[in-house]
Design an enzyme around this catalytic site. Structure first.
Site, PDB file in Angstrom:
ATOM      1  N   CYS A 115       0.818  -1.225   0.000  1.00 36.13           N
ATOM      2  CA  CYS A 115       0.000   0.000   0.000  1.00 36.13           C
ATOM      3  C   CYS A 115       0.846   1.267   0.000  1.00 36.13           C
ATOM      4  CB  CYS A 115      -0.904   0.037   1.223  1.00 36.13           C
ATOM      5  SG  CYS A 115      -1.929  -1.418   1.423  1.00 36.13           S
ATOM      6  N   HIS A 245      -3.238   7.635   1.063  1.00 32.27           N
ATOM      7  CA  HIS A 245      -3.634   6.251   0.810  1.00 32.27           C
ATOM      8  C   HIS A 245      -4.973   6.010   1.496  1.00 32.27           C
ATOM      9  CE1 HIS A 245      -3.856   1.997   0.702  1.00 32.27           C
ATOM     10  NE2 HIS A 245      -3.534   1.821   1.969  1.00 32.27           N
ATOM     11  N   ASN A 275      -9.875  -0.547   0.551  1.00 31.60           N
ATOM     12  CA  ASN A 275      -8.431  -0.323   0.412  1.00 31.60           C
ATOM     13  C   ASN A 275      -7.951  -1.050  -0.850  1.00 31.60           C
ATOM     14  OD1 ASN A 275      -5.644  -0.378   0.616  1.00 31.60           O
ATOM     15  ND2 ASN A 275      -5.606  -0.901   2.790  1.00 31.60           N
TER      16      ASN A 275
HETATM   17  O1  UT7 Z   1      -3.015  -0.037   3.935  1.00 30.02           O
HETATM   18  C1  UT7 Z   1      -2.584  -0.313   5.213  1.00 30.02           C
HETATM   19  C2  UT7 Z   1      -3.268  -1.557   5.588  1.00 30.02           C
HETATM   20  N1  UT7 Z   1      -4.248  -1.592   6.603  1.00 30.02           N
HETATM   21  C3  UT7 Z   1      -4.845  -0.670   7.353  1.00 30.02           C
HETATM   22  O2  UT7 Z   1      -4.663   0.486   7.269  1.00 30.02           O
HETATM   23  C4  UT7 Z   1      -5.776  -1.189   8.398  1.00 30.02           C
HETATM   24  C5  UT7 Z   1      -5.449  -0.623   9.740  1.00 30.02           C
HETATM   25  N2  UT7 Z   1      -6.342  -1.097  10.802  1.00 30.02           N
HETATM   26  C6  UT7 Z   1      -7.652  -0.826  10.873  1.00 30.02           C
HETATM   27  O3  UT7 Z   1      -8.201  -0.191   9.987  1.00 30.02           O
HETATM   28  C7  UT7 Z   1      -8.421  -1.288  12.085  1.00 30.02           C
HETATM   29  O4  UT7 Z   1      -7.519  -1.754  13.057  1.00 30.02           O
HETATM   30  C8  UT7 Z   1      -9.435  -2.396  11.772  1.00 30.02           C
HETATM   31  C9  UT7 Z   1     -10.586  -1.805  10.926  1.00 30.02           C
HETATM   32  C10 UT7 Z   1      -8.757  -3.534  11.043  1.00 30.02           C
HETATM   33  C11 UT7 Z   1     -10.046  -2.944  13.059  1.00 30.02           C
HETATM   34  O5  UT7 Z   1     -10.638  -1.952  13.833  1.00 30.02           O
HETATM   35  P1  UT7 Z   1     -10.492  -1.964  15.416  1.00 30.02           P
HETATM   36  O6  UT7 Z   1     -11.341  -0.881  15.931  1.00 30.02           O
HETATM   37  O7  UT7 Z   1      -9.011  -1.924  15.699  1.00 30.02           O
HETATM   38  O8  UT7 Z   1     -11.121  -3.351  15.819  1.00 30.02           O
HETATM   39  P2  UT7 Z   1     -10.450  -4.602  16.533  1.00 30.02           P
HETATM   40  O9  UT7 Z   1      -9.523  -5.299  15.589  1.00 30.02           O
HETATM   41  O10 UT7 Z   1      -9.908  -4.160  17.848  1.00 30.02           O
HETATM   42  O11 UT7 Z   1     -11.683  -5.525  16.771  1.00 30.02           O
HETATM   43  C12 UT7 Z   1     -12.751  -5.137  17.661  1.00 30.02           C
HETATM   44  C13 UT7 Z   1     -13.761  -6.255  17.727  1.00 30.02           C
HETATM   45  C14 UT7 Z   1     -13.181  -7.612  18.052  1.00 30.02           C
HETATM   46  O12 UT7 Z   1     -14.092  -8.253  18.921  1.00 30.02           O
HETATM   47  P3  UT7 Z   1     -13.792  -8.403  20.490  1.00 30.02           P
HETATM   48  O13 UT7 Z   1     -12.480  -9.151  20.553  1.00 30.02           O
HETATM   49  O14 UT7 Z   1     -13.672  -7.001  20.984  1.00 30.02           O
HETATM   50  O15 UT7 Z   1     -14.959  -9.164  20.984  1.00 30.02           O
HETATM   51  C15 UT7 Z   1     -13.154  -8.336  16.739  1.00 30.02           C
HETATM   52  O16 UT7 Z   1     -13.257  -9.734  16.882  1.00 30.02           O
HETATM   53  O17 UT7 Z   1     -14.417  -6.415  16.466  1.00 30.02           O
HETATM   54  C16 UT7 Z   1     -14.380  -7.803  16.067  1.00 30.02           C
HETATM   55  N3  UT7 Z   1     -14.322  -7.858  14.606  1.00 30.02           N
HETATM   56  C17 UT7 Z   1     -15.418  -7.837  13.825  1.00 30.02           C
HETATM   57  N4  UT7 Z   1     -16.723  -7.804  14.122  1.00 30.02           N
HETATM   58  C18 UT7 Z   1     -17.592  -7.770  13.085  1.00 30.02           C
HETATM   59  C19 UT7 Z   1     -13.218  -7.878  13.828  1.00 30.02           C
HETATM   60  N5  UT7 Z   1     -13.579  -7.875  12.545  1.00 30.02           N
HETATM   61  C20 UT7 Z   1     -14.937  -7.844  12.517  1.00 30.02           C
HETATM   62  C21 UT7 Z   1     -15.890  -7.821  11.478  1.00 30.02           C
HETATM   63  N6  UT7 Z   1     -17.199  -7.778  11.818  1.00 30.02           N
HETATM   64  N7  UT7 Z   1     -15.540  -7.801  10.166  1.00 30.02           N
END
Ligand code: UT7
Length: 318
Positions: A115, A245, A275
């Protein structure tokens, strides 16, 4: 002599997968509300036809840029491509696109930055043009991310989309326009937070520690933008359009806020494409142009971050 953006071409697959439709089609335990609130993404494009390759969509975007510029393919001196979803381990995607375009012996190589592709690619191309090594260079990001997703990893697979974009950089005599400067950085000790093993490896899906990437992105995208500006003798107030990005609207808004940019100066289209990795800035730039948001004299800042981890920011005067 300077290097300016002469034209931008894109290819966006026709098929649109909205969040709930994607969840249903892939059997994911997720929903529109979660995806929108965490990432700002509402839908993404997907290549449906398995015979269409990453090189094909890279070629479509390149052809679009060449046609818009009104030049012939044999005027292209070189191609710099980037992808994290290649068809082959090697040769370079750039070589595959070069053959499809039929542009003679134009040099062709890839930059592996996932990316984070656009800042090092535009920087390299611009300096090659400034030094007189080339007059016209195509910088192409092409991704079929849907083919490298682990569709059981709901925290990652919902974030990416397919598409391609090509930026044609050309030599110009008016030095008040075009490439202004850049800042590039990397931290190779962070390979484990975002990577994809060799094609054919037992685990050959994109792996990401979302929270670690998120934290690094919000800090470093702001820092590297300030650094690029400082090196060029400019400040944040000089930015007219910020085209980062497109990974997550929360990252984009947070960086914009840290820099003190008003919302109207920040380009966002991640809601419609997700993305698209190396293609995201070219697609956003293309849309900014279509919307009439790019005007002569404007300073455009384009920061990106990706697997490596590597990050950078490139500045252009429109
Ligand atoms: O180009 C560079 C590449 N990538 C990025 O820029 C991505 C960077 N990261 C992000 O955008 C964010 O960290 C994410 C969108 C990936 C995740 O957001 P977050 O607020 O950090 O969520 P999290 O990973 O802490 O997950 C929170 C909760 C978890 O549940 P528990 O453990 O709190 O019960 C996950 O299991 O959300 C759950 N979860 C989902 N729930 C519904 C994770 N993915 C999903 C989903 N649908 N798709």
């Amino acid at each position: 002599m300077n290097a300016a953006i002469k034209s931008i071409g894109v290819y966006l697959p026709e098929f649109i997968a909205k969040n709930d439709d994607l969840a249903k089609a892939k059997g994911l335990d997720t929903n529109d509300e979660w995806i929108r609130s965490r990432s700002g993404i509402a839908e993404r494009r997907m290549v449906q036809d398995s015979s269409i390759l990453t090189a094909d969509i890279g070629y479509f975007a390149a052809k679009n840029a060449i046609e818009k510029a009104g030049i012939s393919t044999n005027e292209i001196d070189g191609i710099i491509a980037g992808t994290m979803s290649p068809d082959k381990q090697f040769p370079a995607l750039a070589c595959c696109i070069q053959a499809k375009l039929g542009c003679g012996r134009a040099f062709a190589f890839d930059i592996t930055a996932a990316c984070g592709f656009i800042p090092p690619a535009l920087n390299t191309a611009a300096l090659m043009i400034r030094s007189g090594q080339a007059k016209n260079i195509l910088v192409i990001g092409a991704e079929i991310c849907s083919r490298i997703m682990d569709w059981s990893d709901r925290g990652t697979c919902v974030l990416f989309g397919d598409g391609s974009g090509a930026i044609l950089l050309s030599a110009i005599e008016d030095e008040s326009r075009g490439f202004v400067g850049s800042a590039l950085a990397a931290d190779g000790s962070l390979t484990s937070i975002l990577y994809l093993n060799t094609l054919g490896a037992q685990d050959s899906f994109l792996r990401m520690e979302g929270t670690s990437v998120y934290k690094l992105a919000v800090t470093e995208l702001a820092n590297i933008t300030k650094k690029a500006l400082e090196k060029a003798g400019l400040s944040v107030n000089d930015i007219d359009l910020f085209i980062p990005h497109q990974a997550n609207v929360r990252i984009i808004q947070s960086v914009g806020k840290t820099l003190g940019l008003s919302q109207d100066k920040v380009m966002v289209n991640v809601d419609r494409y997700g993305n698209t990795s190396s293609a995201s800035i070219p697609i956003a730039l293309y849309e900014a142009e279509q919307q009439g948001r790019l005007k002569p004299g404007m300073l455009v800042a384009m920061p990106a971050i990706g697997g490596g981890m590597n990050w950078g920011c490139v500045l252009f005067r429109w």
